[in-house]
Design an enzyme around this catalytic site. Structure first.
Site, PDB file in Angstrom:
ATOM      1  N   ASP A   1      -9.296   4.950  10.740  1.00  0.00           N
ATOM      2  CA  ASP A   1      -9.256   4.597   9.309  1.00  0.00           C
ATOM      3  C   ASP A   1     -10.077   3.329   9.093  1.00  0.00           C
ATOM      4  O   ASP A   1      -9.706   2.437   8.333  1.00  0.00           O
ATOM      5  CB  ASP A   1      -7.805   4.387   8.854  1.00  0.00           C
ATOM      6  CG  ASP A   1      -7.691   4.292   7.332  1.00  0.00           C
ATOM      7  OD1 ASP A   1      -8.629   4.722   6.641  1.00  0.00           O
ATOM      8  OD2 ASP A   1      -6.667   3.788   6.835  1.00  0.00           O
TER       9      ASP A   1
ATOM     10  N   LYS B   1       4.958  -6.392   8.734  1.00  0.00           N
ATOM     11  CA  LYS B   1       4.492  -5.130   8.138  1.00  0.00           C
ATOM     12  C   LYS B   1       5.647  -4.141   8.160  1.00  0.00           C
ATOM     13  O   LYS B   1       6.165  -3.791   9.223  1.00  0.00           O
ATOM     14  CB  LYS B   1       3.280  -4.597   8.914  1.00  0.00           C
ATOM     15  CG  LYS B   1       2.646  -3.388   8.264  1.00  0.00           C
ATOM     16  CD  LYS B   1       1.291  -3.059   8.858  1.00  0.00           C
ATOM     17  CE  LYS B   1       0.732  -1.792   8.238  1.00  0.00           C
ATOM     18  NZ  LYS B   1      -0.572  -1.428   8.766  1.00  0.00           N
TER      19      LYS B   1
ATOM     20  N   VAL C   1       4.381  -2.069   3.338  1.00  0.00           N
ATOM     21  CA  VAL C   1       4.416  -3.308   2.567  1.00  0.00           C
ATOM     22  C   VAL C   1       4.167  -4.436   3.556  1.00  0.00           C
ATOM     23  O   VAL C   1       4.786  -4.479   4.613  1.00  0.00           O
ATOM     24  CB  VAL C   1       5.788  -3.493   1.875  1.00  0.00           C
ATOM     25  CG1 VAL C   1       5.864  -4.840   1.182  1.00  0.00           C
ATOM     26  CG2 VAL C   1       6.024  -2.397   0.870  1.00  0.00           C
ATOM     27  N   VAL C   2       3.239  -5.291   3.222  1.00  0.00           N
ATOM     28  CA  VAL C   2       2.895  -6.385   4.130  1.00  0.00           C
ATOM     29  C   VAL C   2       3.418  -7.685   3.519  1.00  0.00           C
ATOM     30  O   VAL C   2       3.105  -8.006   2.375  1.00  0.00           O
ATOM     31  CB  VAL C   2       1.363  -6.428   4.349  1.00  0.00           C
ATOM     32  CG1 VAL C   2       0.969  -7.621   5.196  1.00  0.00           C
ATOM     33  CG2 VAL C   2       0.896  -5.143   5.003  1.00  0.00           C
TER      34      VAL C   2
ATOM     35  N   GLY D   1       0.836  -1.209   0.000  1.00  0.00           N
ATOM     36  CA  GLY D   1       0.000   0.000   0.000  1.00  0.00           C
ATOM     37  C   GLY D   1       0.857   1.239   0.000  1.00  0.00           C
ATOM     38  O   GLY D   1       2.078   1.174  -0.167  1.00  0.00           O
ATOM     39  N   LYS D   2       0.190   2.395   0.215  1.00  0.00           N
ATOM     40  CA  LYS D   2       0.982   3.629   0.149  1.00  0.00           C
ATOM     41  C   LYS D   2       1.768   3.878   1.429  1.00  0.00           C
ATOM     42  O   LYS D   2       2.693   4.662   1.442  1.00  0.00           O
ATOM     43  CB  LYS D   2       0.106   4.821  -0.225  1.00  0.00           C
ATOM     44  CG  LYS D   2      -0.981   5.183   0.764  1.00  0.00           C
ATOM     45  CD  LYS D   2      -1.775   6.349   0.199  1.00  0.00           C
ATOM     46  CE  LYS D   2      -2.721   6.956   1.203  1.00  0.00           C
ATOM     47  NZ  LYS D   2      -3.680   6.005   1.810  1.00  0.00           N
ATOM     48  N   GLU D   3       1.412   3.191   2.476  1.00  0.00           N
ATOM     49  CA  GLU D   3       2.124   3.424   3.730  1.00  0.00           C
ATOM     50  C   GLU D   3       3.011   2.262   4.169  1.00  0.00           C
ATOM     51  O   GLU D   3       3.950   2.458   4.926  1.00  0.00           O
ATOM     52  CB  GLU D   3       1.117   3.707   4.843  1.00  0.00           C
ATOM     53  CG  GLU D   3       0.593   5.108   4.788  1.00  0.00           C
ATOM     54  CD  GLU D   3      -0.350   5.407   5.932  1.00  0.00           C
ATOM     55  OE1 GLU D   3      -0.827   6.535   5.968  1.00  0.00           O
ATOM     56  OE2 GLU D   3      -0.597   4.528   6.777  1.00  0.00           O
TER      57      GLU D   3
HETATM   58  P1  ADP Z   1      -1.833  -0.451   4.789  1.00  0.00           P
HETATM   59  O1  ADP Z   1      -1.378   0.572   5.758  1.00  0.00           O
HETATM   60  O2  ADP Z   1      -0.958  -0.574   3.600  1.00  0.00           O
HETATM   61  O3  ADP Z   1      -3.308  -0.318   4.443  1.00  0.00           O
HETATM   62  P2  ADP Z   1      -2.680  -2.804   6.205  1.00  0.00           P
HETATM   63  O4  ADP Z   1      -2.293  -3.090   7.616  1.00  0.00           O
HETATM   64  O5  ADP Z   1      -4.075  -2.358   5.974  1.00  0.00           O
HETATM   65  O6  ADP Z   1      -1.634  -1.835   5.572  1.00  0.00           O
HETATM   66  O7  ADP Z   1      -2.410  -4.125   5.387  1.00  0.00           O
HETATM   67  C1  ADP Z   1      -2.565  -4.177   3.991  1.00  0.00           C
HETATM   68  C2  ADP Z   1      -3.146  -5.502   3.580  1.00  0.00           C
HETATM   69  O8  ADP Z   1      -2.304  -6.539   4.055  1.00  0.00           O
HETATM   70  C3  ADP Z   1      -4.487  -5.777   4.185  1.00  0.00           C
HETATM   71  O9  ADP Z   1      -5.514  -5.283   3.410  1.00  0.00           O
HETATM   72  C4  ADP Z   1      -4.520  -7.265   4.286  1.00  0.00           C
HETATM   73  O10 ADP Z   1      -4.945  -7.826   3.060  1.00  0.00           O
HETATM   74  C5  ADP Z   1      -3.076  -7.628   4.515  1.00  0.00           C
HETATM   75  N1  ADP Z   1      -2.802  -7.838   5.929  1.00  0.00           N
HETATM   76  C6  ADP Z   1      -2.367  -6.938   6.821  1.00  0.00           C
HETATM   77  N2  ADP Z   1      -2.204  -7.480   8.035  1.00  0.00           N
HETATM   78  C7  ADP Z   1      -2.533  -8.757   7.911  1.00  0.00           C
HETATM   79  C8  ADP Z   1      -2.577  -9.867   8.810  1.00  0.00           C
HETATM   80  N3  ADP Z   1      -2.207  -9.746  10.071  1.00  0.00           N
HETATM   81  N4  ADP Z   1      -2.953 -11.058   8.317  1.00  0.00           N
HETATM   82  C9  ADP Z   1      -3.303 -11.194   7.042  1.00  0.00           C
HETATM   83  N5  ADP Z   1      -3.289 -10.206   6.151  1.00  0.00           N
HETATM   84  C10 ADP Z   1      -2.923  -8.992   6.563  1.00  0.00           C
HETATM   85 MG    MG Z   2      -5.030  -0.636   5.327  1.00  0.00          MG
END
Ligand code: ADP
Ligand code: MG
Length: 630
Positions: free
Chosen positions: A406, A290, A269-270, A265-267
């Site tokens: 959010d 993350k 990388v997961v 995402g923009k903030e």
């Molecule tokens: P961002 O700040 O980029 O939105 P997020 O925390 O929302 O970061 O995570 C982005 C994506 O990663 C989520 O929409 C989800 O699909 C996946 N994700 C994040 N955390 C988890 C987790 N603990 N388990 C599974 N998927 C996750």
């Molecule tokens: Mg998010």
């Protein structure tokens, strides 16, 4: 060495045609008749003969009687060691001279004043170097620029020159056109101009100027692309330092392996990873790493979430990007902990290292749970999801004292028939100056989504807001945001009230801070007694600070203070246990050290860094934070 016997024998033999093309008797020096065997075997005689042969050979070279090189190459048979040695020497000298000549050429370059290396050359002057072809300057192929340079008159500084009856000025179209053509040959590489020297090319000033400005623009564009590429790397968050951090996590066996990227995402990388062991606790087999982005292109929006959060207020540094991103990471860590504590389904945070947060994975077999946006839910499940989200928001507000800020179908995962709340980095306390506005925005998002999915009997966003907060605002939906803004500005008392409420979570916050300290103390204590002392002082400071913080908040609930103190004491105990395990850890770390190489150095460096920070009073927490069990 030449054998005097052999020479003698040769001189007595019938004249044969030697390699030099002369009869042996003519070319070889006469050997004095030896009188005895002793004379013949004499080393002096051999030396004398050798010297004379050398002298004659070089004399013949200087006199121009040298053997042409093609003849030297054709020599098939010579029984003279001396001859071979001389030939080799000759070749060696020639090569040496060639090298000297090359250096001379290199040093002089195109300079008008040249330095001569001739005195360093060994071969006689007259011997031409085969490799250096003498080109007759007159016959040489000139490119058009050079050819015209010989014909065109040289324009002096005054700007004109008289050629016979005519006056040629520096504005002469032909001359300036050719000059322009010559100049474009010097444009930076990559600007393809073709071979202007191959024909008599002329370029008008207009064309030349266009080409030049085009070349400049291209250069700037290339630089920009380069910048972009570099930025893109850091925007992907997996920059060099992050890679090193991840490498260390794997190397320290905290992570078993790192798999693919789940989301970028923009903030952040997961990344999906396999858990290893941390602090002797086995991690879940699947975890999420993350990685918060290290560029602050969109930090302006994040900044307000941290600056007004009392938990981070003193540590907020607008000027230190890295620090701020770490705070952001910490924020998500602590917010998740709050949710875990009250049993709201969400990932359990495991540890943070700088801008990297490790948490439990929501999903199965490497397949992340779908976002609520993408999940195919039945009507009843959708209703269930709404009810659960409403409950979660109320619990978050009252028990966790947290507003997600959010919350939307993108930050809710559907897994095991439940909604899992993720992405809490921007979560704020209700006392945040914009906290209620954020909450109202969350309500808007939630109601909008469930409405779009046809969930019946939904309240309005304002109604949901009111049922979460217990605040009743006089006015209708359209003015909701303005009313909330005004409420926030004028409800200082309400905020104070919220601050002074004795709650579990402030304690939790402090405790997590304490955990961080423990982590640092522990790492410091690995390095020796002196550092342990530092850590102990730090530990005492921390205890004081925590108690002071509690009393400065006018807590009336003595039980809470009691709990705090007890928790500090119990932590103190656990710290001692940790230090007790010191030797064991030291040993295992040493074993690890001997196995690893580059990562090892990094470990050392980071440890030293921590030592320093620790000795300064350990202001910097969260070098690594772990929850006790999960
Ligand atoms: P961002 O700040 O980029 O939105 P997020 O925390 O929302 O970061 O995570 C982005 C994506 O990663 C989520 O929409 C989800 O699909 C996946 N994700 C994040 N955390 C988890 C987790 N603990 N388990 C599974 N998927 C996750
Ligand atoms: Mg998010």
């Amino acid at each position: 060495m030449d054998n005097p016997n052999a020479s003698n024998k040769t001189s007595n033999a019938s004249p044969k045609k030697p390699a030099w093309g002369e009869t042996q008797t003519e070319s070889m020096p006469s050997v004095p008749a030896s009188s005895s065997f002793k004379d013949l075997m004499s080393e002096d005689l051999a030396k004398d003969l050798q010297e004379r042969e050398n002298k004659d050979y070089y004399d013949s070279l200087v006199a121009g009687e040298s053997v042409p090189s093609e003849m030297l190459n054709n020599i098939e048979d010579t029984d003279s060691d001396m001859m071979l040695a001389q030939m080799l020497q000759y070749e060696f000298d020639r090569e040496y001279d060639e090298q000297v000549a090359r250096e001379e050429k290199h040093v002089n370059g195109v300079s008008k004043v040249s330095v001569s290396y001739s005195k360093y050359k060994v071969c006689p002057e007259w011997y031409g170097y085969e490799w250096e072809e003498e080109i007759d300057e007159e016959e040489r192929d000139l490119d058009s620029f050079e050819a015209r340079g010989k014909i065109d008159p040289l324009i002096p500084a005054c700007g004109y020159v008289k050629c016979g009856d005519t006056i040629v000025t520096k504005h002469d179209l032909g001359i300036s056109g050719r000059k322009n053509a010559e100049r474009i040959m010097n444009l930076p590489p990559g600007i393809n101009t073709g071979d202007g020297g191959g024909f008599d090319m002329e370029l008008s000033n207009k064309v030349y100027n266009k080409l030049q400005s085009g070349a400049r623009a291209e250069l700037r564009r290339k630089q920009r692309v380069h910048d972009k590429e570099e930025k893109a790397t850091s925007e992907l968050a997996i920059d060099r330092n992050t890679r090193l951090l991840l490498f260390k996590l794997v190397n320290n066996e905290i992570l078993e392996s790192i798999n693919g990227i789940v989301s970028s995402g923009k903030e952040a990388v997961v990344v999906h990873a396999m858990g290893g062991v941390y602090e002797e606790n086995p991690l879940p087999s699947e975890v999420i790493v993350k990685i918060f982005k290290t560029t602050l292109t969109n930090f302006k929006t994040r900044e307000r979430y941290i600056r007004e959060d009392y938990r981070f207020k003193d540590r907020f540094s607008k000027h230190n990007t890295q620090k701020t991103i770490q705070l952001w990471t910490e924020k998500e860590y602590h917010n998740l902990r709050r949710l875990v504590h009250v049993g709201i389904p969400c990932p359990t945070p495991i540890l943070i290292k700088k801008h990297v947060l490790v948490m439990t994975f929501i999903g199965t077999n490497g397949c992340a749970a779908p976002k609520l946006k993408e999940a195919a839910l039945s009507r009843s499940d959708m209703q269930k999801a709404y009810n659960q989200m409403k409950e979660a928001m109320i619990t978050m507000f009252h028990k966790c004292r947290l507003i997600h800020a959010d919350l939307s179908e993108y930050n809710i995962l559907w897994h095991d028939g439940k909604c899992w709340i993720i992405d809490l980095a921007q979560g704020v306390e209700p006392t945040h100056p914009c906290g209620l506005q954020f909450l109202f925005r969350d309500c808007l998002n939630v109601i909008r989504f469930f409405k779009s999915k046809g969930v019946p009997d939904l309240p309005s966003p304002l109604n949901l807001f009111e049922s979460i907060t217990g605040i009743v605002l006089p006015g209708n939906e359209d003015d909701a945001l303005t009313m909330i803004e005004q409420y926030e500005t004028h409800q200082e008392l309400w905020k104070e009230g919220m601050k002074n409420v004795s709650d579990q979570f402030e304690l939790m916050w402090n405790e997590t801070q304490f955990d961080n300290k423990i982590d640092i103390v522990e790492e410091i204590s690995d390095d020796g007694d002196e550092e342990v002392k530092d850590g102990e002082e730090e530990y005492a400071d921390l205890e004081d600070a925590l108690l002071q913080q509690r009393s400065s908040r006018h807590l009336t609930d003595t039980v809470a203070i009691g709990e705090k103190v007890t928790s500090v004491i119990s932590n103190s105990k656990s710290r001692k246990e940790v230090t007790g395990k010191k030797d064991e850890k030291k040993k295992s770390k040493k074993e690890y050290k001997s196995d690893s190489d580059s990562g090892d150095n990094e470990n050392e460096k980071s440890k030293k860094g921590k030592k320093k920070k620790g000795s300064k009073g350990g202001k910097k927490a969260n070098k690594g934070t772990a929850i006790p069990s999960f």
